[in-house]
Motif scaffolding. Structure first.
Motif, PDB file in Angstrom:
ATOM      1  N   GLN A  95     -11.879  11.015  -3.266  1.00  0.00           N
ATOM      2  CA  GLN A  95     -13.245  11.533  -3.144  1.00  0.00           C
ATOM      3  C   GLN A  95     -13.762  11.386  -1.715  1.00  0.00           C
ATOM      4  N   GLN A  96     -13.458  10.259  -1.071  1.00  0.00           N
ATOM      5  CA  GLN A  96     -13.912  10.028   0.300  1.00  0.00           C
ATOM      6  C   GLN A  96     -13.346  11.066   1.262  1.00  0.00           C
ATOM      7  N   HIS A  97     -12.078  11.428   1.066  1.00  0.00           N
ATOM      8  CA  HIS A  97     -11.407  12.343   1.995  1.00  0.00           C
ATOM      9  C   HIS A  97     -11.305  13.763   1.456  1.00  0.00           C
ATOM     10  N   ASN A  98     -11.912  14.000   0.280  1.00  0.00           N
ATOM     11  CA  ASN A  98     -11.837  15.328  -0.344  1.00  0.00           C
ATOM     12  C   ASN A  98     -10.378  15.747  -0.500  1.00  0.00           C
ATOM     13  N   ALA A  99      -9.568  14.824  -0.988  1.00  0.00           N
ATOM     14  CA  ALA A  99      -8.125  15.037  -1.111  1.00  0.00           C
ATOM     15  C   ALA A  99      -7.742  15.319  -2.555  1.00  0.00           C
ATOM     16  N   LYS A 100      -6.613  15.967  -2.727  1.00  0.00           N
ATOM     17  CA  LYS A 100      -6.051  16.173  -4.059  1.00  0.00           C
ATOM     18  C   LYS A 100      -5.418  14.871  -4.516  1.00  0.00           C
ATOM     19  N   LEU A 101      -5.499  14.590  -5.826  1.00  0.00           N
ATOM     20  CA  LEU A 101      -4.913  13.375  -6.382  1.00  0.00           C
ATOM     21  C   LEU A 101      -3.924  13.742  -7.490  1.00  0.00           C
ATOM     22  N   THR A 102      -2.720  13.222  -7.375  1.00  0.00           N
ATOM     23  CA  THR A 102      -1.708  13.406  -8.405  1.00  0.00           C
ATOM     24  C   THR A 102      -1.268  12.041  -8.912  1.00  0.00           C
ATOM     25  N   MET A 103      -1.262  11.870 -10.225  1.00  0.00           N
ATOM     26  CA  MET A 103      -0.802  10.632 -10.838  1.00  0.00           C
ATOM     27  C   MET A 103       0.585  10.858 -11.423  1.00  0.00           C
ATOM     28  N   LEU A 104       1.517   9.997 -11.047  1.00  0.00           N
ATOM     29  CA  LEU A 104       2.911  10.127 -11.485  1.00  0.00           C
ATOM     30  C   LEU A 104       3.299   8.952 -12.368  1.00  0.00           C
ATOM     31  N   HIS A 105       3.949   9.256 -13.468  1.00  0.00           N
ATOM     32  CA  HIS A 105       4.546   8.214 -14.309  1.00  0.00           C
ATOM     33  C   HIS A 105       5.997   8.574 -14.549  1.00  0.00           C
ATOM     34  N   VAL A 106       6.861   7.577 -14.424  1.00  0.00           N
ATOM     35  CA  VAL A 106       8.289   7.781 -14.642  1.00  0.00           C
ATOM     36  C   VAL A 106       8.681   7.168 -15.984  1.00  0.00           C
ATOM     37  N   LEU A 107       9.076   8.027 -16.891  1.00  0.00           N
ATOM     38  CA  LEU A 107       9.478   7.583 -18.219  1.00  0.00           C
ATOM     39  C   LEU A 107      10.891   7.013 -18.196  1.00  0.00           C
ATOM     40  N   ASP A 108      11.101   6.005 -19.014  1.00  0.00           N
ATOM     41  CA  ASP A 108      12.443   5.484 -19.232  1.00  0.00           C
ATOM     42  C   ASP A 108      13.165   6.444 -20.179  1.00  0.00           C
ATOM     43  N   PRO A 109      14.267   7.049 -19.751  1.00  0.00           N
ATOM     44  CA  PRO A 109      14.947   8.026 -20.626  1.00  0.00           C
ATOM     45  C   PRO A 109      15.475   7.412 -21.916  1.00  0.00           C
ATOM     46  N   ASN A 110      15.560   6.085 -21.965  1.00  0.00           N
ATOM     47  CA  ASN A 110      16.056   5.423 -23.175  1.00  0.00           C
ATOM     48  C   ASN A 110      14.949   5.157 -24.189  1.00  0.00           C
ATOM     49  N   GLN A 111      13.705   5.445 -23.799  1.00  0.00           N
ATOM     50  CA  GLN A 111      12.599   5.248 -24.731  1.00  0.00           C
ATOM     51  C   GLN A 111      12.656   6.266 -25.869  1.00  0.00           C
ATOM     52  N   SER A 112      12.115   5.873 -27.015  1.00  0.00           N
ATOM     53  CA  SER A 112      12.029   6.805 -28.136  1.00  0.00           C
ATOM     54  C   SER A 112      10.966   7.860 -27.847  1.00  0.00           C
ATOM     55  N   GLU A 113      11.031   8.971 -28.566  1.00  0.00           N
ATOM     56  CA  GLU A 113      10.036  10.027 -28.388  1.00  0.00           C
ATOM     57  C   GLU A 113       8.639   9.515 -28.734  1.00  0.00           C
ATOM     58  N   GLN A 114       8.559   8.631 -29.718  1.00  0.00           N
ATOM     59  CA  GLN A 114       7.267   8.072 -30.113  1.00  0.00           C
ATOM     60  C   GLN A 114       6.668   7.241 -28.981  1.00  0.00           C
TER      61      GLN A 114
END
Length: 266
Positions: free
Chosen positions: A27-46
């Motif tokens: 907000q201070q710099h009027n910048a775009k914000l992207t939030m990234l999460h890396v899923l563990d491929p061994n996790q269940s779909e649930q």
């Protein structure tokens, strides 16, 4: 200054603190914000679906409108983070500090990101999401340290204070010789700061500096406490062997033992 900020979110409470800081800077710099999460491929779909729902809640609660959520899968989260930085063309990476070992930000992963991160890195250790007001920058004669000072100056609000400290570790000599060395260092740093200030925008935080004698780690820790510093500014390495030994090890130390937020610039 910043145009696109990437926040790597691992679903811990500290990640929400980092998200709030990233949102404040966006907000201070009027910048775009992207939030990234890396899923563990061994996790269940649930479990993966629960993660997506939690991420959506955090994004809705803390991020500005228009922020983007990216969910990717990968065995090595650090590699995914670095890949996304390049793919999106971000100019700041924000991470949450972890004082306990965790796979996402284990020592090896954090070191790998810090070493290979092509942009500035902000490690968030504090819960305050108000604009930064007190910053401390470790300064020496390297281009890296000067670049870190300049980037911090442009990243901070005009109401902030940015203090640059140069730590002089004297060699052998008589008290008179050491005092002469100290005076020489002060003269050189005075001139360096004068030259650097001329390159900075007229509007910006209040800039000050000092030369202190002692061990660099102890001096920085004391300044962080006495000045109630919000964010510590470091170059990730220097051009000279001496600067690389000092600032490189400093960045590594403070990233793993952050007493405040840590802003690391290549």
């Amino acid at each position: 200054m910043f145009k696109h900020i990437l926040i790597a979110h691992d679903l811990r409470d500290t990640a929400d603190l980092a998200l709030r800081r990233a949102a404040q800077l966006a907000q201070q710099h009027n910048a775009k914000l992207t939030m990234l999460h890396v899923l563990d491929p061994n996790q269940s779909e649930q479990d993966q679906e629960k993660a997506r729902q939690a991420l959506d809640r955090s994004l809705s609660q803390y991020a500005p409108l228009g922020s983007e959520l990216r969910v990717r899968s990968g065995v090595k989260p650090s590699e995914v983070v670095l890949q996304q930085l390049n793919e999106l063309g971000c100019d700041l990476l924000v991470l949450g500090a972890h004082h306990q070992r965790h796979d996402f930000f284990s020592g090896t992963s954090l070191d790998r990101i810090a070493r290979r991160c092509p942009v500035a890195l902000l490690l968030v250790a504090r819960g305050d999401s108000q604009p930064y007001q007190r910053a401390l920058s470790a300064i020496d004669f390297s281009l890296c340290a000067c670049s870190a000072l300049a980037q911090a100056y442009q990243a901070l609000p005009a109401t902030a204070e940015l203090h640059a400290v140069h730590v002089f570790e004297p060699g052998k000599g008589s008290p008179k010789q050491i005092e002469e060395q100290l005076q020489t260092q002060r003269g050189l740093i005075d001139q360096l700061m004068k030259d650097e200030a001329q390159k900075l925008p007229a509007e910006g935080p209040t800039l000050s500096h000092s030369v202190q004698q002692g061990g660099i780690l102890r001096c920085l820790q004391e300044n962080i406490r006495s000045r109630e510093v919000d964010v510590l500014v470091l170059g990730s390495h220097g051009r000279s062997a001496l600067s690389q030994a000092l600032l490189g090890s400093l960045a590594q130390h403070f990233l793993h033992r952050a007493p405040c937020d840590v802003f690391v610039v290549r």
